[in-house]
Design a protein around this motif. Structure first.
Motif, PDB file in Angstrom:
ATOM      1  N   LYS B  51       0.825  -1.207   0.000  1.00 60.73           N
ATOM      2  CA  LYS B  51       0.000   0.000   0.000  1.00 60.73           C
ATOM      3  C   LYS B  51       0.859   1.257   0.000  1.00 60.73           C
ATOM      4  O   LYS B  51       0.522   2.265  -0.615  1.00 60.73           O
ATOM      5  CB  LYS B  51      -0.996  -0.004   1.161  1.00 60.73           C
ATOM      6  N   SER B  52       2.024   1.200   0.685  1.00 60.86           N
ATOM      7  CA  SER B  52       2.896   2.377   0.708  1.00 60.86           C
ATOM      8  C   SER B  52       3.625   2.560  -0.618  1.00 60.86           C
ATOM      9  O   SER B  52       3.989   3.681  -0.982  1.00 60.86           O
ATOM     10  CB  SER B  52       3.949   2.257   1.811  1.00 60.86           C
ATOM     11  N   ARG B  53       3.866   1.451  -1.323  1.00 54.60           N
ATOM     12  CA  ARG B  53       4.698   1.535  -2.528  1.00 54.60           C
ATOM     13  C   ARG B  53       4.139   2.495  -3.564  1.00 54.60           C
ATOM     14  O   ARG B  53       4.881   3.301  -4.139  1.00 54.60           O
ATOM     15  CB  ARG B  53       4.796   0.151  -3.183  1.00 54.60           C
ATOM     16  N   ASN B  54       2.828   2.409  -3.794  1.00 57.79           N
ATOM     17  CA  ASN B  54       2.250   3.263  -4.832  1.00 57.79           C
ATOM     18  C   ASN B  54       2.341   4.731  -4.467  1.00 57.79           C
ATOM     19  O   ASN B  54       2.647   5.577  -5.308  1.00 57.79           O
ATOM     20  CB  ASN B  54       0.796   2.870  -5.071  1.00 57.79           C
ATOM     21  N   VAL B  55       2.098   5.039  -3.186  1.00 53.22           N
ATOM     22  CA  VAL B  55       2.212   6.430  -2.744  1.00 53.22           C
ATOM     23  C   VAL B  55       3.651   6.910  -2.917  1.00 53.22           C
ATOM     24  O   VAL B  55       3.907   7.993  -3.446  1.00 53.22           O
ATOM     25  CB  VAL B  55       1.783   6.565  -1.265  1.00 53.22           C
ATOM     26  N   LEU B  56       4.600   6.059  -2.479  1.00 53.54           N
ATOM     27  CA  LEU B  56       6.013   6.431  -2.605  1.00 53.54           C
ATOM     28  C   LEU B  56       6.371   6.712  -4.059  1.00 53.54           C
ATOM     29  O   LEU B  56       7.085   7.665  -4.374  1.00 53.54           O
ATOM     30  CB  LEU B  56       6.906   5.313  -2.059  1.00 53.54           C
ATOM     31  N   TRP B  57       5.870   5.858  -4.944  1.00 52.80           N
ATOM     32  CA  TRP B  57       6.191   6.016  -6.368  1.00 52.80           C
ATOM     33  C   TRP B  57       5.679   7.345  -6.894  1.00 52.80           C
ATOM     34  O   TRP B  57       6.365   8.036  -7.647  1.00 52.80           O
ATOM     35  CB  TRP B  57       5.584   4.838  -7.154  1.00 52.80           C
ATOM     36  N   GLN B  58       4.465   7.701  -6.471  1.00 58.26           N
ATOM     37  CA  GLN B  58       3.889   8.981  -6.901  1.00 58.26           C
ATOM     38  C   GLN B  58       4.733  10.152  -6.408  1.00 58.26           C
ATOM     39  O   GLN B  58       4.823  11.184  -7.072  1.00 58.26           O
ATOM     40  CB  GLN B  58       2.462   9.157  -6.347  1.00 58.26           C
TER      41      GLN B  58
END
Lengths: 451, 451
Positions: B51-58
């Protein structure tokens, strides 16, 4: 023009050498060995049964001894070095890099090692003794002292003339180190920059700064991770005052990466990762028996659980027939998780910040696969044994055990690591012991209560 | 002067990022990410729950996308790329090395990959398409097309001026490649030689010859073994006519070594080595269930063996209590041998020329440890169950099973390899199935006959 080399010839050569040895054609073997690179001779020695190894060593050109020893795995190297006279070892290590000499000497008995050191000249001896003073599994133990240093206030042209005068660079040199007046590392100048910069530029203007130097007490696994992430070819090693102590090159890092990964695989199977493929039978048997002894305890623990349910087993033999299935599935599922966690711990992906997520995830996987295989095995048992209750019992036990396996598969390696016990070594067996005990208790316990 | 860097901060950063994400402090996270190297962001992504990965990527600077993608493991990369628009992927891959672009594109669906390619300029597209035309696990799939070529009949001085004019060299360049008029590789000139040779020397006089070029269809594991043995930093790749096609660099080799070693470890536990530590539960459960399904068959096979001896089990419950011990010990001992053999096969130490010696050696170890543990467990059972015959039976079964385990531990991986089945994947389970069946048959069979 030469043809591309045939790279798959080791076992052909090996067969040829082995035939020649059998028929006593030593001159032929000597000639074969003379045509080979030292690293290929090392490979041949590793792949040779012990009886051939000594003969091969005798037939090898002593000029190559040093390079060959450096390429051998620890067990094989130890076997050979232990038969060499101290003078021959000293001779073989001449011209080798400091860290490689240290590798050869580290496994010798103290008195032999001291004798070898006494045969070296003062400078070499001092360097090797310094290398030996750092633990083998730290940056200090991995570094060598072959590097080229320059000053920041000279022109590129001066550096170029200096190198041409030297006439040779240490192996894997991709950068020169820039020191200040107190021998502290202040930067490095890559060969690429050196070659592409105008000749009247000052080193100071084009050097990279030294913030990526490795502290001498860094763990070797951490060094390997750094090289892997940063794509380094070599890196400087410094002490707490940023004094330049040595240089680590990628070839030694590759060995650490290979060894660490092999260590996980071998340890999980209860093997010493240094074990030579052709180690002596008695030595191997002794080493491996330690692990078998641990498993005896685990197996007896499982048998004690069964023993508590002896009355149930005496009443219904089909319980006994089926009782190995639940522990077996739990062990396999749990070991899948253990392997994932051990890898994650090794590369640094798992830490305090994400263990909870991982635990929940693995418990979820255990539950899902528990539901799947509980249904299937329950169904099979109902049909096979014609007993609906027995099917239901094995299903319930399976579901419990696979969920426990997921949780224990995360918790055990993480806890072992916290306790400074190698999770790769102890994780699998601890896990299996738990899944055996839970699996048997759940199945036999439910059967005792319900049947 | 800068302090030596603190290398153990991943999980501190992770904790900080994770806290900041939880409290919605996205600006703070963006600032943290801006201060990090792309390879460290990759590490952070790998260690982050999904769940954190997508936010981090953004929140990551798109400038760094390419380098980050290249450093990610396959599963994690696939998860991220599958959410990106083809134009962003094309943009991210700009300026990346050819083999790295191919790595990013390989896992995309054909139509997306075609769209990404169509966004590239012609030269880049041609290069990437060429890279994609080689199998991923060969020298062709590992090579990139960034290298510098020179002629043999020029002076060193000319080469030096040419490099200064270029102003930049491809990453990990340690040699320039020397071609003849037909673009065939005839040698290479190391940077070291270039820097230490007098300027009026001809390249031809000081270049090394090209007999160590790697054929394009060489297996990637073989490439890794070569780099490891020869201590290369980079090596040229040629076709059957010795035309220079590309260059393999040590950083890609290190990845292969790590992956191969992880593959053995993960496969032996029945895991896909590409599995992301934080893969989705359902996806992981599905992948792992295949292996559990194999184990169901193995467990049922063992249960069928017990089933043949149901009458014996019905008569004596203590037989049932003890029947798990012999298979368990056989499985552990056999897997020790399997691990040794899998490692030996992977590094090329085991072949036709030495299998017989290895088989005899492992049978010998099995026999020795069989004698040891047969005596100990026999003794324990005699005392525990007060039954000398039962102790003798479990001893005999143990001796048989540990010897069989040694022989099967060599034979199974070797045969699987001959049949082109991955011994790391299938070896352990095949071994355990055999030691379970032999162990149960020996123990229950002897008990039926003798008691």
């Amino acid at each position: 023009m030469q043809e591309p080399q045939d790279f798959d010839q080791t076992h052909q050569t090996l067969q040829e050498v082995s035939n020649a040895l059998d028929s006593g054609m030593f001159v032929h073997v000597r000639r074969l060995l003379q045509d080979m690179e030292p690293e290929d001779i090392a490979h041949l020695l590793e792949a040779s049964p012990r009886k051939s190894r000594n003969v091969l060593w005798q037939l090898t050109d002593p000029e190559d001894y040093g390079e060959i020893l450096d390429e051998l795995s620890e067990d094989v190297k130890d076997g050979i070095v232990s038969r060499m006279a101290p003078e021959s070892i000293a001779e073989a290590t001449e011209g080798m890099e400091t860290d490689d000499v240290a590798y050869v000497l580290r496994s010798l008995p103290d008195d032999v090692s001291r004798e070898v050191l006494s045969q070296m000249d003062t400078v070499d001896r001092f360097r090797v003794e310094t290398a030996l003073s750092y633990p083998e599994d730290t940056a200090g133990g991995m570094m060598n002292t072959d590097f080229i240093t320059i000053r920041a206030d000279v022109e590129i042209d001066v550096v170029l003339r200096y190198l041409r005068m030297k006439g040779d660079l240490p192996e894997s040199t991709d950068a020169l180190y820039v020191l200040d007046e107190e021998s502290r590392l202040i930067g490095h100048l890559s060969l690429t920059t050196l070659l592409t910069t105008q000749q009247d530029t000052l080193v100071r203007e084009v050097m990279d700064d030294a913030d990526e130097a490795i502290p001498v007490n860094t763990d070797d696994g951490e060094v390997a991770n750094l090289f892997e992430r940063r794509n380094w070819v070599s890196a400087p090693v410094v002490d707490e005052n940023h004094l330049l102590l040595g240089r680590i090159t990628i070839d030694d890092v590759v060995d650490v990466i290979r060894e660490d990964a092999e260590h996980s695989m071998m340890s999980m199977a209860g093997m010493d990762d240094e074990e030579d493929t052709f180690a002596p039978v008695v030595k191997s048997a002794r080493r491996r028996s330690v692990w078998l002894g641990m498993n005896v305890l685990a197996a007896l623990a499982a048998a004690s659980v069964s023993n508590m349910f002896e009355a149930t087993l005496a009443q219904m033999a089909s319980i006994a027939v089926l009782m190995t299935i639940v522990p077996s599935m739990g062990g396999v599922a749990g070991n899948q998780t253990v392997a994932l966690v051990i890898r994650g711990l090794a590369v640094g992906h798992i830490g305090d910040s994400n263990q909870k997520e991982l635990l929940l995830k693995e418990a979820g996987i255990g539950l899902l696969n528990g539901i799947l295989w509980a249904s299937i095995i329950g169904g099979i048992v109902m049909v096979w044994k014609g007993d609906i209750m027995l099917g239901a019992i094995i299903s319930a036990a399976m579901l419990v055990n696979l969920t426990v396996a997921g949780v224990a598969g995360v918790a055990i390696p993480v806890l072992l690591k916290k306790m400074n016990i190698d999770p790769a070594l102890a994780g699998g067996m601890a896990l299996t012991t738990i899944t055996d005990i839970i699996g048997l208790s759940a199945f036999l316990g439910l059967a005792t209560i319900l049947m």
